[in-house]
Design a protein around this motif. Structure first.
Motif, PDB file in Angstrom:
ATOM      1  N   ASN A   7     -41.016 -33.657  15.326  1.00  0.00           N
ATOM      2  CA  ASN A   7     -40.269 -33.459  16.570  1.00  0.00           C
ATOM      3  C   ASN A   7     -38.789 -33.722  16.292  1.00  0.00           C
ATOM      4  O   ASN A   7     -38.428 -34.791  15.812  1.00  0.00           O
ATOM      5  N   ILE A   8     -37.929 -32.752  16.621  1.00  0.00           N
ATOM      6  CA  ILE A   8     -36.494 -32.923  16.390  1.00  0.00           C
ATOM      7  C   ILE A   8     -35.745 -33.103  17.705  1.00  0.00           C
ATOM      8  O   ILE A   8     -34.526 -32.982  17.748  1.00  0.00           O
ATOM      9  N   GLY A   9     -36.478 -33.375  18.764  1.00  0.00           N
ATOM     10  CA  GLY A   9     -35.857 -33.647  20.054  1.00  0.00           C
ATOM     11  C   GLY A   9     -36.117 -32.569  21.079  1.00  0.00           C
ATOM     12  O   GLY A   9     -36.230 -31.389  20.744  1.00  0.00           O
ATOM     13  N   PHE A  10     -36.281 -32.986  22.331  1.00  0.00           N
ATOM     14  CA  PHE A  10     -36.481 -32.095  23.483  1.00  0.00           C
ATOM     15  C   PHE A  10     -37.699 -31.193  23.318  1.00  0.00           C
ATOM     16  O   PHE A  10     -37.720 -30.062  23.765  1.00  0.00           O
ATOM     17  N   GLY A  11     -38.715 -31.700  22.644  1.00  0.00           N
ATOM     18  CA  GLY A  11     -39.943 -30.931  22.476  1.00  0.00           C
ATOM     19  C   GLY A  11     -39.866 -29.863  21.409  1.00  0.00           C
ATOM     20  O   GLY A  11     -40.797 -29.083  21.244  1.00  0.00           O
ATOM     21  N   ASN A  12     -38.783 -29.816  20.657  1.00  0.00           N
ATOM     22  CA  ASN A  12     -38.645 -28.840  19.566  1.00  0.00           C
ATOM     23  C   ASN A  12     -39.273 -29.421  18.305  1.00  0.00           C
ATOM     24  O   ASN A  12     -39.076 -30.592  17.972  1.00  0.00           O
ATOM     25  N   ILE A  13     -40.013 -28.578  17.606  1.00  0.00           N
ATOM     26  CA  ILE A  13     -40.769 -29.032  16.446  1.00  0.00           C
ATOM     27  C   ILE A  13     -40.487 -28.105  15.269  1.00  0.00           C
ATOM     28  O   ILE A  13     -40.408 -26.891  15.424  1.00  0.00           O
ATOM     29  N   VAL A  14     -40.342 -28.720  14.087  1.00  0.00           N
ATOM     30  CA  VAL A  14     -40.139 -27.942  12.860  1.00  0.00           C
ATOM     31  C   VAL A  14     -41.175 -28.352  11.820  1.00  0.00           C
ATOM     32  O   VAL A  14     -41.723 -29.444  11.873  1.00  0.00           O
ATOM     33  N   SER A  15     -41.390 -27.471  10.879  1.00  0.00           N
ATOM     34  CA  SER A  15     -42.307 -27.765   9.790  1.00  0.00           C
ATOM     35  C   SER A  15     -41.633 -28.748   8.830  1.00  0.00           C
ATOM     36  O   SER A  15     -40.613 -28.436   8.217  1.00  0.00           O
ATOM     37  N   ALA A  16     -42.221 -29.920   8.698  1.00  0.00           N
ATOM     38  CA  ALA A  16     -41.647 -30.956   7.838  1.00  0.00           C
ATOM     39  C   ALA A  16     -41.691 -30.535   6.372  1.00  0.00           C
ATOM     40  O   ALA A  16     -40.848 -30.965   5.584  1.00  0.00           O
ATOM     41  N   ASN A  17     -42.634 -29.688   6.016  1.00  0.00           N
ATOM     42  CA  ASN A  17     -42.768 -29.234   4.627  1.00  0.00           C
ATOM     43  C   ASN A  17     -41.597 -28.363   4.183  1.00  0.00           C
ATOM     44  O   ASN A  17     -41.372 -28.208   2.992  1.00  0.00           O
ATOM     45  N   ARG A  18     -40.878 -27.777   5.110  1.00  0.00           N
ATOM     46  CA  ARG A  18     -39.806 -26.838   4.779  1.00  0.00           C
ATOM     47  C   ARG A  18     -38.420 -27.492   4.771  1.00  0.00           C
ATOM     48  O   ARG A  18     -37.440 -26.856   4.410  1.00  0.00           O
ATOM     49  N   ILE A  19     -38.320 -28.757   5.184  1.00  0.00           N
ATOM     50  CA  ILE A  19     -37.020 -29.432   5.268  1.00  0.00           C
ATOM     51  C   ILE A  19     -36.521 -29.804   3.882  1.00  0.00           C
ATOM     52  O   ILE A  19     -37.236 -30.416   3.096  1.00  0.00           O
ATOM     53  N   VAL A  20     -35.269 -29.421   3.611  1.00  0.00           N
ATOM     54  CA  VAL A  20     -34.626 -29.764   2.355  1.00  0.00           C
ATOM     55  C   VAL A  20     -33.673 -30.940   2.565  1.00  0.00           C
ATOM     56  O   VAL A  20     -33.618 -31.856   1.746  1.00  0.00           O
ATOM     57  N   ALA A  21     -32.931 -30.919   3.688  1.00  0.00           N
ATOM     58  CA  ALA A  21     -31.952 -31.972   3.940  1.00  0.00           C
ATOM     59  C   ALA A  21     -31.769 -32.186   5.434  1.00  0.00           C
ATOM     60  O   ALA A  21     -31.905 -31.254   6.227  1.00  0.00           O
ATOM     61  N   ILE A  22     -31.448 -33.432   5.783  1.00  0.00           N
ATOM     62  CA  ILE A  22     -31.083 -33.799   7.154  1.00  0.00           C
ATOM     63  C   ILE A  22     -29.744 -34.502   7.032  1.00  0.00           C
ATOM     64  O   ILE A  22     -29.661 -35.580   6.431  1.00  0.00           O
ATOM     65  N   VAL A  23     -28.684 -33.882   7.555  1.00  0.00           N
ATOM     66  CA  VAL A  23     -27.333 -34.402   7.345  1.00  0.00           C
ATOM     67  C   VAL A  23     -26.561 -34.493   8.662  1.00  0.00           C
ATOM     68  O   VAL A  23     -26.933 -33.896   9.665  1.00  0.00           O
ATOM     69  N   SER A  24     -25.468 -35.232   8.602  1.00  0.00           N
ATOM     70  CA  SER A  24     -24.568 -35.357   9.742  1.00  0.00           C
ATOM     71  C   SER A  24     -23.640 -34.139   9.781  1.00  0.00           C
ATOM     72  O   SER A  24     -23.248 -33.627   8.726  1.00  0.00           O
ATOM     73  N   PRO A  25     -23.257 -33.677  10.968  1.00  0.00           N
ATOM     74  CA  PRO A  25     -22.442 -32.453  11.071  1.00  0.00           C
ATOM     75  C   PRO A  25     -20.934 -32.676  10.937  1.00  0.00           C
ATOM     76  O   PRO A  25     -20.166 -31.752  11.131  1.00  0.00           O
ATOM     77  N   GLU A  26     -20.507 -33.863  10.575  1.00  0.00           N
ATOM     78  CA  GLU A  26     -19.087 -34.208  10.625  1.00  0.00           C
ATOM     79  C   GLU A  26     -18.231 -33.627   9.504  1.00  0.00           C
ATOM     80  O   GLU A  26     -17.049 -33.347   9.717  1.00  0.00           O
ATOM     81  N   SER A  27     -18.775 -33.434   8.312  1.00  0.00           N
ATOM     82  CA  SER A  27     -17.938 -33.032   7.185  1.00  0.00           C
ATOM     83  C   SER A  27     -17.623 -31.530   7.207  1.00  0.00           C
ATOM     84  O   SER A  27     -18.369 -30.722   7.763  1.00  0.00           O
ATOM     85  N   ALA A  28     -16.528 -31.180   6.577  1.00  0.00           N
ATOM     86  CA  ALA A  28     -16.091 -29.782   6.519  1.00  0.00           C
ATOM     87  C   ALA A  28     -17.106 -28.878   5.801  1.00  0.00           C
ATOM     88  O   ALA A  28     -17.363 -27.765   6.268  1.00  0.00           O
ATOM     89  N   PRO A  29     -17.721 -29.324   4.686  1.00  0.00           N
ATOM     90  CA  PRO A  29     -18.708 -28.452   4.038  1.00  0.00           C
ATOM     91  C   PRO A  29     -19.913 -28.150   4.936  1.00  0.00           C
ATOM     92  O   PRO A  29     -20.423 -27.029   4.924  1.00  0.00           O
ATOM     93  N   ILE A  30     -20.356 -29.124   5.721  1.00  0.00           N
ATOM     94  CA  ILE A  30     -21.489 -28.891   6.615  1.00  0.00           C
ATOM     95  C   ILE A  30     -21.073 -27.946   7.739  1.00  0.00           C
ATOM     96  O   ILE A  30     -21.849 -27.061   8.133  1.00  0.00           O
ATOM     97  N   LYS A  31     -19.876 -28.097   8.254  1.00  0.00           N
ATOM     98  CA  LYS A  31     -19.378 -27.173   9.283  1.00  0.00           C
ATOM     99  C   LYS A  31     -19.327 -25.752   8.737  1.00  0.00           C
ATOM    100  O   LYS A  31     -19.632 -24.788   9.434  1.00  0.00           O
ATOM    101  N   ARG A  32     -18.957 -25.623   7.465  1.00  0.00           N
ATOM    102  CA  ARG A  32     -18.918 -24.310   6.823  1.00  0.00           C
ATOM    103  C   ARG A  32     -20.331 -23.731   6.693  1.00  0.00           C
ATOM    104  O   ARG A  32     -20.554 -22.550   6.946  1.00  0.00           O
ATOM    105  N   ILE A  33     -21.292 -24.579   6.333  1.00  0.00           N
ATOM    106  CA  ILE A  33     -22.688 -24.133   6.231  1.00  0.00           C
ATOM    107  C   ILE A  33     -23.189 -23.649   7.591  1.00  0.00           C
ATOM    108  O   ILE A  33     -23.876 -22.626   7.689  1.00  0.00           O
TER     109      ILE A  33
END
Length: 93
Positions: A7-33
């Motif tokens: 569960n990633i919040g508000f009833g939204n669900i993702v496949s845990a097997n497919r997750i590569v990374a969980i990161v904060s959105p603050e940095s410029a490289p992540i904003k670019r991604i």
């Protein structure tokens, strides 16, 4: 292979097997991604209009935005892994 969901919040669900990374959105490289994923049509916004607090990157290059803290998502993922699968059979009474 067992499909695990998280569960990633508000009833939204993702496949845990497919997750590569969980990161904060603050940095410029992540904003670019995030912007590149939006341009490629691979951005999933699961924030329900709230502030983005976690960016989840999958092995299929999809980028998922969540309003839940990265630590919370990671904690849910770790708890899901450490919880043994429960049998559907009930013990004899």
């Amino acid at each position: 292979m067992e499909i695990r969901l998280i569960n990633i919040g508000f009833g939204n669900i993702v496949s845990a097997n497919r997750i590569v990374a969980i990161v904060s959105p603050e940095s410029a490289p992540i904003k670019r991604i995030i912007n590149e994923a939006r341009d490629q049509g691979k951005l999933v916004d699961a924030t329900y209009g709230r502030r983005t607090r976690a960016v989840i990157i999958t092995d299929s290059d999809h980028v998922i935005l969540s309003a839940v803290q990265p630590e919370t998502v990671a904690h849910r993922l770790v708890n899901k892994e450490s919880t043994p699968a429960q049998s559907e059979e009930r013990p004899d009474e």
